[in-house]
Design an enzyme around this catalytic site. Structure first.
Site, PDB file in Angstrom:
ATOM      1  N   SER A 145       0.848  -1.199   0.000  1.00 35.75           N
ATOM      2  CA  SER A 145       0.000   0.000   0.000  1.00 35.75           C
ATOM      3  C   SER A 145       0.882   1.246   0.000  1.00 35.75           C
ATOM      4  O   SER A 145       2.084   1.162   0.291  1.00 35.75           O
ATOM      5  CB  SER A 145      -0.846  -0.015   1.279  1.00 35.75           C
ATOM      6  OG  SER A 145      -1.391   1.253   1.566  1.00 35.75           O
ATOM      7  N   TYR A 158      -3.464  -0.266   9.932  1.00 29.55           N
ATOM      8  CA  TYR A 158      -3.265  -0.601   8.510  1.00 29.55           C
ATOM      9  C   TYR A 158      -1.841  -0.255   8.083  1.00 29.55           C
ATOM     10  O   TYR A 158      -1.158  -1.044   7.426  1.00 29.55           O
ATOM     11  CB  TYR A 158      -4.303   0.169   7.695  1.00 29.55           C
ATOM     12  CG  TYR A 158      -4.361  -0.156   6.222  1.00 29.55           C
ATOM     13  CD1 TYR A 158      -5.000  -1.308   5.769  1.00 29.55           C
ATOM     14  CD2 TYR A 158      -3.809   0.700   5.271  1.00 29.55           C
ATOM     15  CE1 TYR A 158      -5.083  -1.598   4.411  1.00 29.55           C
ATOM     16  CE2 TYR A 158      -3.886   0.421   3.917  1.00 29.55           C
ATOM     17  CZ  TYR A 158      -4.523  -0.728   3.484  1.00 29.55           C
ATOM     18  OH  TYR A 158      -4.612  -1.013   2.137  1.00 29.55           O
TER      19      TYR A 158
HETATM   20  P1  NAP Z   1     -11.756  -5.106  -0.924  1.00 33.76           P
HETATM   21  O1  NAP Z   1     -12.521  -4.556  -2.070  1.00 33.76           O
HETATM   22  O2  NAP Z   1     -12.214  -4.831   0.464  1.00 33.76           O
HETATM   23  O3  NAP Z   1     -11.457  -6.673  -1.082  1.00 33.76           O
HETATM   24  C1  NAP Z   1     -10.712  -7.385  -0.114  1.00 33.76           C
HETATM   25  C2  NAP Z   1     -11.010  -8.847  -0.224  1.00 33.76           C
HETATM   26  O4  NAP Z   1     -10.363  -9.555   0.854  1.00 33.76           O
HETATM   27  C3  NAP Z   1     -12.495  -9.145  -0.101  1.00 33.76           C
HETATM   28  O5  NAP Z   1     -12.839 -10.109  -1.072  1.00 33.76           O
HETATM   29  C4  NAP Z   1     -12.602  -9.700   1.314  1.00 33.76           C
HETATM   30  O6  NAP Z   1     -13.640 -10.588   1.504  1.00 33.76           O
HETATM   31  C5  NAP Z   1     -11.293 -10.456   1.423  1.00 33.76           C
HETATM   32  N1  NAP Z   1     -10.955 -10.797   2.796  1.00 33.76           N
HETATM   33  C6  NAP Z   1     -10.931  -9.974   3.875  1.00 33.76           C
HETATM   34  N2  NAP Z   1     -10.599 -10.667   4.984  1.00 33.76           N
HETATM   35  C7  NAP Z   1     -10.392 -11.953   4.592  1.00 33.76           C
HETATM   36  C8  NAP Z   1     -10.019 -13.134   5.272  1.00 33.76           C
HETATM   37  N3  NAP Z   1      -9.769 -13.151   6.592  1.00 33.76           N
HETATM   38  N4  NAP Z   1      -9.907 -14.284   4.559  1.00 33.76           N
HETATM   39  C9  NAP Z   1     -10.172 -14.303   3.240  1.00 33.76           C
HETATM   40  N5  NAP Z   1     -10.520 -13.203   2.535  1.00 33.76           N
HETATM   41  C10 NAP Z   1     -10.635 -12.044   3.206  1.00 33.76           C
HETATM   42  O7  NAP Z   1     -10.306  -4.552  -1.031  1.00 33.76           O
HETATM   43  P2  NAP Z   1      -9.457  -4.081  -2.296  1.00 33.76           P
HETATM   44  O8  NAP Z   1      -9.549  -2.615  -2.323  1.00 33.76           O
HETATM   45  O9  NAP Z   1      -9.733  -4.898  -3.507  1.00 33.76           O
HETATM   46  O10 NAP Z   1      -8.044  -4.447  -1.687  1.00 33.76           O
HETATM   47  C11 NAP Z   1      -7.342  -5.638  -1.947  1.00 33.76           C
HETATM   48  C12 NAP Z   1      -5.964  -5.509  -1.318  1.00 33.76           C
HETATM   49  O11 NAP Z   1      -5.324  -4.346  -1.825  1.00 33.76           O
HETATM   50  C13 NAP Z   1      -6.013  -5.313   0.216  1.00 33.76           C
HETATM   51  O12 NAP Z   1      -4.924  -5.969   0.792  1.00 33.76           O
HETATM   52  C14 NAP Z   1      -5.882  -3.807   0.373  1.00 33.76           C
HETATM   53  O13 NAP Z   1      -5.376  -3.454   1.608  1.00 33.76           O
HETATM   54  C15 NAP Z   1      -4.931  -3.501  -0.753  1.00 33.76           C
HETATM   55  N6  NAP Z   1      -4.931  -2.105  -1.212  1.00 33.76           N
HETATM   56  C16 NAP Z   1      -6.081  -1.492  -1.623  1.00 33.76           C
HETATM   57  C17 NAP Z   1      -6.012  -0.191  -2.109  1.00 33.76           C
HETATM   58  C18 NAP Z   1      -7.216   0.586  -2.581  1.00 33.76           C
HETATM   59  O14 NAP Z   1      -7.075   1.800  -2.776  1.00 33.76           O
HETATM   60  N7  NAP Z   1      -8.358  -0.035  -2.784  1.00 33.76           N
HETATM   61  C19 NAP Z   1      -4.798   0.454  -2.162  1.00 33.76           C
HETATM   62  C20 NAP Z   1      -3.659  -0.201  -1.717  1.00 33.76           C
HETATM   63  C21 NAP Z   1      -3.747  -1.485  -1.250  1.00 33.76           C
HETATM   64  P3  NAP Z   1     -15.137 -10.120   1.945  1.00 33.76           P
HETATM   65  O15 NAP Z   1     -15.347  -8.712   1.488  1.00 33.76           O
HETATM   66  O16 NAP Z   1     -15.942 -11.092   1.251  1.00 33.76           O
HETATM   67  O17 NAP Z   1     -15.155 -10.199   3.431  1.00 33.76           O
HETATM   68  C1  GCO Z   2      -7.029   5.148   3.380  1.00 35.33           C
HETATM   69  C2  GCO Z   2      -7.086   4.172   2.252  1.00 35.33           C
HETATM   70  C3  GCO Z   2      -5.724   3.584   1.926  1.00 35.33           C
HETATM   71  C4  GCO Z   2      -5.777   2.795   0.645  1.00 35.33           C
HETATM   72  C5  GCO Z   2      -4.521   2.250   0.118  1.00 35.33           C
HETATM   73  C6  GCO Z   2      -3.534   3.285  -0.274  1.00 35.33           C
HETATM   74  O1  GCO Z   2      -7.951   5.188   4.170  1.00 35.33           O
HETATM   75  O2  GCO Z   2      -6.061   5.913   3.414  1.00 35.33           O
HETATM   76  O3  GCO Z   2      -8.034   3.195   2.398  1.00 35.33           O
HETATM   77  O4  GCO Z   2      -5.036   3.137   2.972  1.00 35.33           O
HETATM   78  O5  GCO Z   2      -6.731   1.813   0.674  1.00 35.33           O
HETATM   79  O6  GCO Z   2      -3.990   1.208   0.860  1.00 35.33           O
HETATM   80  O7  GCO Z   2      -2.484   2.707  -0.962  1.00 35.33           O
END
Ligand code: NAP
Ligand code: GCO
Length: 264
Positions: A145, A158
């Site tokens: 992240s 986080y």
């Molecule tokens: P999301 O839309 O919330 O999807 C996360 C997925 O992880 C969901 O399918 C969720 O399942 C699953 N999950 C959560 N806890 C779990 C567990 N204990 N066992 C199995 N599955 C589990 O998140 P996303 O935005 O696609 O993010 C995916 C990854 O990228 C995460 O690690 C997040 O921190 C990272 N990330 C996101 C962003 C962003 O801006 N969106 C940026 C940087 C990094 P359910 O919803 O079905 O519970």
């Molecule tokens: C927040 C966001 C982030 C992003 C992401 C950034 O509240 O600042 O959710 O943490 O999801 O991980 O890279």
């Protein structure tokens, strides 16, 4: 070139990939020739995921598994090895966030985030590494992240977890590089998914959420990322093209980390 980026014959496991970033990465892997395995915590989500893959013409293998549960993960991996094959590519994608000011956050809430975002990638990785070694190599991609590098109000757990995940990535690379295992991270910028939906909600008067405007101003690309923006970088890190890239975090952030921000 085509062969270098091909994932033909590979088994790719993406955690928490029923939708969002995990789904987009798994879809890209399938289009590059890999067989897809994914999991989610509930059957209902796995079923939704399976029909989403089917709609894309992808025959994915979906399992119920909570990635924080070490015994469940051992059973999951044993089942996958028997029913699909040894995992060649693991993406630790499942993650959660709790946006709570630090002094109002309970230790239990803090632990929950660390458990899913940091302990689970450790549990998943150690479950697949022995078979990768036997097979002669493998790829592990940890979804890090911006918060692997930066802090901000309300995301202490986080940021601590994602900072730790960056170092777990470097440690896996250090410890298992000699077995032809490459472990790298992807650090997505701000990506439009359900996880960030609350930060993009329209205000009562129809205007943008202040955080939404802030991110657009802070990102040289002047937009939020889409899950599909992660497809190319993920295929690169999963393929032969990255065989000498190890312990690296590839930030896919539209330039946020390069930019000090606009002068007020
Ligand atoms: P999301 O839309 O919330 O999807 C996360 C997925 O992880 C969901 O399918 C969720 O399942 C699953 N999950 C959560 N806890 C779990 C567990 N204990 N066992 C199995 N599955 C589990 O998140 P996303 O935005 O696609 O993010 C995916 C990854 O990228 C995460 O690690 C997040 O921190 C990272 N990330 C996101 C962003 C962003 O801006 N969106 C940026 C940087 C990094 P359910 O919803 O079905 O519970
Ligand atoms: C927040 C966001 C982030 C992003 C992401 C950034 O509240 O600042 O959710 O943490 O999801 O991980 O890279």
């Amino acid at each position: 070139m085509e062969k270098m980026f091909s994932l033909k014959g590979k088994v790719a496991l993406v955690t928490g990939a029923s939708y969002g970033i995990g789904f987009a990465i798994a879809k890209a892997f399938a289009n590059a020739g890999a067989t897809i395995v994914f999991n989610d915590i509930k059957q209902e989500y796995v079923d939704k995921g399976l029909s989403a893959y089917e709609k894309e013409g992808i025959k994915a293998h979906g399992y119920v598994c909570d990635v924080t549960d070490e015994n469940a993960v051992s059973e999951y991996i044993a089942k996958v090895e028997k029913e699909v094959g040894v995992v060649d590519i693991l993406v630790n994608n499942a993650g959660i966030i709790k946006r709570i000011p630090m002094c109002e956050m309970s230790a239990q809430e803090f632990r929950q985030v660390i458990d899913v975002d940091l302990n689970a990638p450790f549990i998943m990785s150690k479950a697949v590494i022995p078979s990768m070694i036997k097979k002669g190599g493998g790829k592990i991609i940890n979804i890090c992240s911006m918060m692997s590098e930066l802090g901000r109000e309300t995301v202490s757990a986080y940021a601590a977890a994602k900072g730790g995940l960056k170092m777990l990535t470097k440690n896996i690379a250090s410890e298992y590089g000699e077995y032809n295992i490459q472990c790298n991270g992807i650090g997505p910028g701000y990506i439009a998914t359900p996880q960030t939906a609350p930060l993009r909600e329209r205000q009562a008067d129809g205007s943008r959420h202040p955080f939404d405007s802030f991110i657009i101003a802070k990102t040289p690309a002047a937009r939020w990322g889409n899950p599909e923006d992660l497809a190319g970088p993920a295929v690169f890190l999963a393929s032969e093209a990255s065989n000498f890239v190890n312990g690296h975090i590839l930030y896919v952030d539209g330039g946020i980390l390069a930019y000090i921000g606009k002068q007020p």
